[in-house]
Design a protein around this motif. Structure first.
Motif, mmCIF file in Angstrom:
data_model
loop_
_atom_site.group_PDB
_atom_site.id
_atom_site.type_symbol
_atom_site.label_atom_id
_atom_site.label_comp_id
_atom_site.label_asym_id
_atom_site.label_seq_id
_atom_site.Cartn_x
_atom_site.Cartn_y
_atom_site.Cartn_z
ATOM 1 N N ILE A 119 0.831 -1.203 0.000
ATOM 2 C CA ILE A 119 0.000 0.000 0.000
ATOM 3 C C ILE A 119 0.868 1.257 0.000
ATOM 4 O O ILE A 119 0.535 2.255 -0.640
ATOM 5 C CB ILE A 119 -0.950 -0.017 1.213
ATOM 6 N N PHE A 129 -1.834 6.927 -8.212
ATOM 7 C CA PHE A 129 -3.267 6.997 -7.935
ATOM 8 C C PHE A 129 -3.761 8.425 -8.126
ATOM 9 O O PHE A 129 -2.979 9.377 -8.194
ATOM 10 C CB PHE A 129 -3.571 6.524 -6.512
ATOM 11 N N ARG A 152 -8.894 6.633 -8.018
ATOM 12 C CA ARG A 152 -8.564 5.723 -9.115
ATOM 13 C C ARG A 152 -7.136 5.220 -8.946
ATOM 14 O O ARG A 152 -6.231 6.002 -8.644
ATOM 15 C CB ARG A 152 -8.703 6.432 -10.458
ATOM 16 N N LEU A 153 -6.929 3.940 -9.154
ATOM 17 C CA LEU A 153 -5.605 3.329 -9.073
ATOM 18 C C LEU A 153 -5.011 3.234 -10.469
ATOM 19 O O LEU A 153 -5.650 2.726 -11.390
ATOM 20 C CB LEU A 153 -5.705 1.933 -8.449
ATOM 21 N N TRP A 156 0.523 -0.285 -9.147
ATOM 22 C CA TRP A 156 0.789 -0.740 -7.786
ATOM 23 C C TRP A 156 2.152 -0.294 -7.273
ATOM 24 O O TRP A 156 2.481 -0.534 -6.106
ATOM 25 C CB TRP A 156 0.681 -2.264 -7.710
ATOM 26 N N THR A 167 -9.554 0.917 -12.622
ATOM 27 C CA THR A 167 -9.665 0.351 -11.278
ATOM 28 C C THR A 167 -9.851 1.481 -10.281
ATOM 29 O O THR A 167 -9.089 2.452 -10.287
ATOM 30 C CB THR A 167 -8.400 -0.446 -10.918
ATOM 31 N N TYR A 169 -10.188 2.578 -6.129
ATOM 32 C CA TYR A 169 -9.806 2.078 -4.809
ATOM 33 C C TYR A 169 -10.646 2.777 -3.748
ATOM 34 O O TYR A 169 -11.096 3.914 -3.917
ATOM 35 C CB TYR A 169 -8.314 2.299 -4.537
ATOM 36 N N MET A 171 -10.376 3.435 0.462
ATOM 37 C CA MET A 171 -9.570 3.300 1.675
ATOM 38 C C MET A 171 -10.318 3.959 2.826
ATOM 39 O O MET A 171 -10.722 5.122 2.732
ATOM 40 C CB MET A 171 -8.192 3.948 1.506
ATOM 41 N N PHE A 183 -8.757 -1.397 2.685
ATOM 42 C CA PHE A 183 -8.216 -0.948 1.404
ATOM 43 C C PHE A 183 -8.533 -2.031 0.385
ATOM 44 O O PHE A 183 -8.105 -3.172 0.534
ATOM 45 C CB PHE A 183 -6.701 -0.722 1.474
ATOM 46 N N ASN A 184 -9.285 -1.641 -0.640
ATOM 47 C CA ASN A 184 -9.654 -2.626 -1.654
ATOM 48 C C ASN A 184 -9.805 -1.926 -2.996
ATOM 49 O O ASN A 184 -10.014 -0.702 -3.059
ATOM 50 C CB ASN A 184 -10.955 -3.334 -1.280
ATOM 51 N N THR A 185 -9.694 -2.708 -4.057
ATOM 52 C CA THR A 185 -9.823 -2.182 -5.415
ATOM 53 C C THR A 185 -10.948 -2.906 -6.139
ATOM 54 O O THR A 185 -11.269 -4.063 -5.838
ATOM 55 C CB THR A 185 -8.508 -2.359 -6.190
#
Length: 674
Positions: A119, A129, A152-153, A156, A167, A169, A171, A183-185
């Motif tokens: 992260i 991001f 937006r992601l 990584w 994608t 995200y 948080m 924290f998830n996408t």
């Protein structure tokens, strides 16, 4: 090809025969149950080799479905490893403190060490991001902040490849192993699955950091009547706020992109209001005289060397100015002076009149004093002190480099001030050093060298490019010019800095909350200092408008430090506070702070009149010769009366002169005849 086919057929037949022979041997020597067990193990081994392998994101070990289990994985809660102590922060040990099943994909169901660097690789860079919506609310008493983010992601890691599809995200909370976080996408396909799950369960909650209604962060899906995801609602509420900060970020579920402008439903924390007029600040206050930045006067170099008549030498200075002070930081009880002079033997070459110097000493006095006093220490440099006596041959010279330690007064020594490139002892009056050289016969010669205090470059600073304000006050006792810098702060969260201390909007909101709670509009920032060794001190105060609920100015107080029992000098300055945070459009009347912080009691200081020059060392004019004593003849002549005895002597003298003239005339006639 036919040969290879024949070889393969032969090998297959050989393997079949060996297998049959092995089964026959096993059947003859081992009971059937063991044979069946061995067959099962063999088939299991073949199945395991054929089964797909995974790498666990928690412990980084390979696993399969068969090798996984409730305690198959061992890991630490955090990745922070204390190198000096050689242990992990989560358990103060090197052995894994957690166990569970292997996981092939990253998750936030519970903390594990490898999750946090992943992260950080995203949140530490601006190209990984894009932030769409933020809900933050700070606890102004505890200092904790509740927050939730949607964005937006892109990738990584900073240098990693971009994610293959759009994608987003989500948080919620602080991503750290000691608290609850999320924290998830999600991709477009994931959003379709989310919509289906909500239609089935009716639960749109993404995550909530705490069940406590006073302090929490939360995320919720916003869905249409048909059950399709249309956005995300994020909320954050701190314990000191009366209502949460709530924002809705629209999402286009088909493209997984932001679907419109973010809507603010409610605002938490403190709200500031627009003042009805510009703030007018008090004028600055400065107590004490101001140090001058110009030279006191030029250094005198017209002193004549005192040399006995029996010595034919020339003694003069070789440095300009004749003296300079404290090449290194001085001791607190004295100042060191350095210089160079030249002694020239002015006797004729070949006269064999050499001069031998036995000793070099020095005395000092401040201009205005009538007597010289011995210096604390006189030292010849470059090893010349070890060479004494030194002989100087005719028409030769000796360059003398020296250092002199001049003691300070008892009061000055108590201040324990160290100066460099300037002499503390001579800050008020010029100082003169008389350098004395003595030869083997005891004859002494001397030369006076003068030092005049000049403004020190490091004392008077000029504002630099980052300075918004530069405040100062002068201490005439220590001849110091003390500063407090107000500088720009180009960091992400800062407004500006006061003498290195960062001032942030969050800090100002905490100050306003404290002022409203205590109804005290003058708040100590707690960043003041009394720099070593206590020569001066400063403090900073925030002035709060309780009506508009905002900081409108800062007050800087500077004065003498604890080193001085009796304080004389100080200053008070005011700085307008720049705009920070959001202001409501509602206009309110200004309410100025009631100020109580001020300078400590200061005793008035009058600058003494110091003598800057005298004639003690000036060359004295040679007095005219004394008149001869008066004789009777002179007295008589002055009175116009000639005594008889004098008149008789004059007649006798004239007779003798006439006789001499006659004799000379006869001799001249005789010589002409010859």
């Amino acid at each position: 090809d036919s040969v290879m086919e024949q070889l393969n057929a032969n090998l297959a037949e050989l393997i079949r025969q060996n297998h049959a022979q092995l089964e026959s041997i096993l059947h003859d020597n081992v009971n059937s149950s063991i044979v069946d067990g061995l067959r099962t193990i063999a088939w299991d081994m073949l199945s395991l080799e054929a089964e797909q392998k995974f790498t666990c994101v928690q412990c980084e070990k390979e696993f399969t479905a068969r090798t996984n289990g409730p305690n198959a994985c061992s890991f630490h809660l955090t990745d922070i490893y204390q190198t000096k102590k050689k242990l992990y922060e989560c358990c103060n040990s090197t052995f894994p403190c957690q166990s569970g099943t292997h996981r092939a994909k990253h998750h936030c169901d519970y903390p594990y060490g490898n999750f946090f660097p992943r992260i950080r690789n995203v949140l530490s860079f601006i190209n990984t991001f894009e932030q769409w919506a933020v809900a933050e609310d700070e606890d102004y008493e505890g200092g904790n902040t509740e927050h939730a983010y949607v964005g937006r992601l892109f990738s990584w890691s900073h240098e990693g490849p971009r994610v293959p599809e759009n994608t987003l995200y989500v948080m919620i909370g602080s991503v750290w192993y000691r608290g609850r976080y999320y924290f998830n996408t999600f991709t477009a396909a994931d959003l379709r699955e989310v919509g289906a799950a909500i239609r089935a369960s009716g639960d749109a909650l993404i995550f909530r950091s705490s069940p406590d209604e006073n302090a929490y962060a939360m995320g919720e899906w916003v869905v249409s009547d048909a059950g399709e995801v249309q956005g995300i609602r994020i909320s954050a509420k701190a314990a000191t706020s009366t209502q949460p900060y709530v924002r809705i970020c629209p999402i286009d579920s088909t493209t997984c992109l932001k679907g419109g402008e973010v809507v603010t439903v409610s605002k938490g924390g403190l709200r500031s209001f627009t003042p009805s007029a510009p703030y007018i600040l008090p004028s600055p206050v400065c107590v004490g005289p101001e140090l001058k930045q110009e030279y006191t006067r030029a250094v005198r170099t017209d002193f004549k060397a005192e040399i006995p008549p029996t010595l034919r030498v020339i003694l003069k200075t070789m440095s300009n100015p004749p003296l300079h002070a404290n090449e290194r930081p001085s001791p607190p009880e004295a100042d060191l002076f350095y210089g160079a002079v030249s002694l020239f033997n002015n006797n004729e070459s070949g006269s064999q009149k050499s001069i031998s110097i036995m000793s070099v000493s020095a005395m000092y006095r401040l201009v205005g004093d009538s007597e010289y006093a011995p210096v604390a220490k006189c030292q010849l440099l470059d090893g010349d002190g070890e060479k004494l006596p030194i002989t100087i041959e005719p028409r030769q010279s000796w360059k003398i480099k020296f250092s002199m330690m001049v003691p300070r007064t008892e009061d000055d020594a108590k201040l324990r001030i160290s100066w460099k490139d300037a002499a503390f002892v001579a800050r008020y009056r010029p100082l003169r050093i008389k350098l004395i050289l003595e030869d083997v016969e005891g004859a002494k010669m001397s030369l006076v060298l003068e030092y005049v205090h000049q403004p020190i470059s490091w004392t008077f600073k000029q504002p630099n490019a980052n300075d918004l304000y530069l405040f100062s006050f002068d201490n005439y006792i220590t001849f110091s010019h003390q500063y407090v810098h107000i500088t720009s702060d180009y960091s992400k969260d800062g407004l500006f800095t006061i003498h290195g201390a960062q001032i942030t909007p969050k800090m100002l909101k905490r100050i306003v909350y404290r002022a409203l709670k205590t109804q005290t509009a003058e708040i100590d920032l707690g960043i003041g200092q009394e720099p070593f060794p206590g020569e001066w001190a400063w403090s900073a105060w925030a002035l709060v408008d309780l009506s508009c609920q905002s900081v409108y100015a800062f007050k800087i107080i500077m004065h003498d430090g604890k080193k001085f029992e009796q304080k004389h000098f100080g200053a008070v300055y005011y700085v307008p506070c720049p705009a920070y945070g959001e202001r409501e459009e509602e206009v309110r009347a200004i309410q100025y702070a009631s100020e109580s912080a001020s300078l400590p009691p200061l005793e008035p200081y009058t600058v003494p009149e110091f003598v800057q020059d005298d004639d003690v060392d000036d060359e004295k004019p040679v007095p005219p010769p004394a008149p001869l004593e008066s004789t009777p003849a002179v007295a008589a002549k002055e009175n116009g009366v000639v005594p008889p005895q004098i008149e008789s002597a004059i007649v006798d003298l004239n007779t003798k002169l006439a006789s001499v003239d006659a004799n000379l005339s006869a001799m001249n006639t005789f010589l002409e005849r010859i």
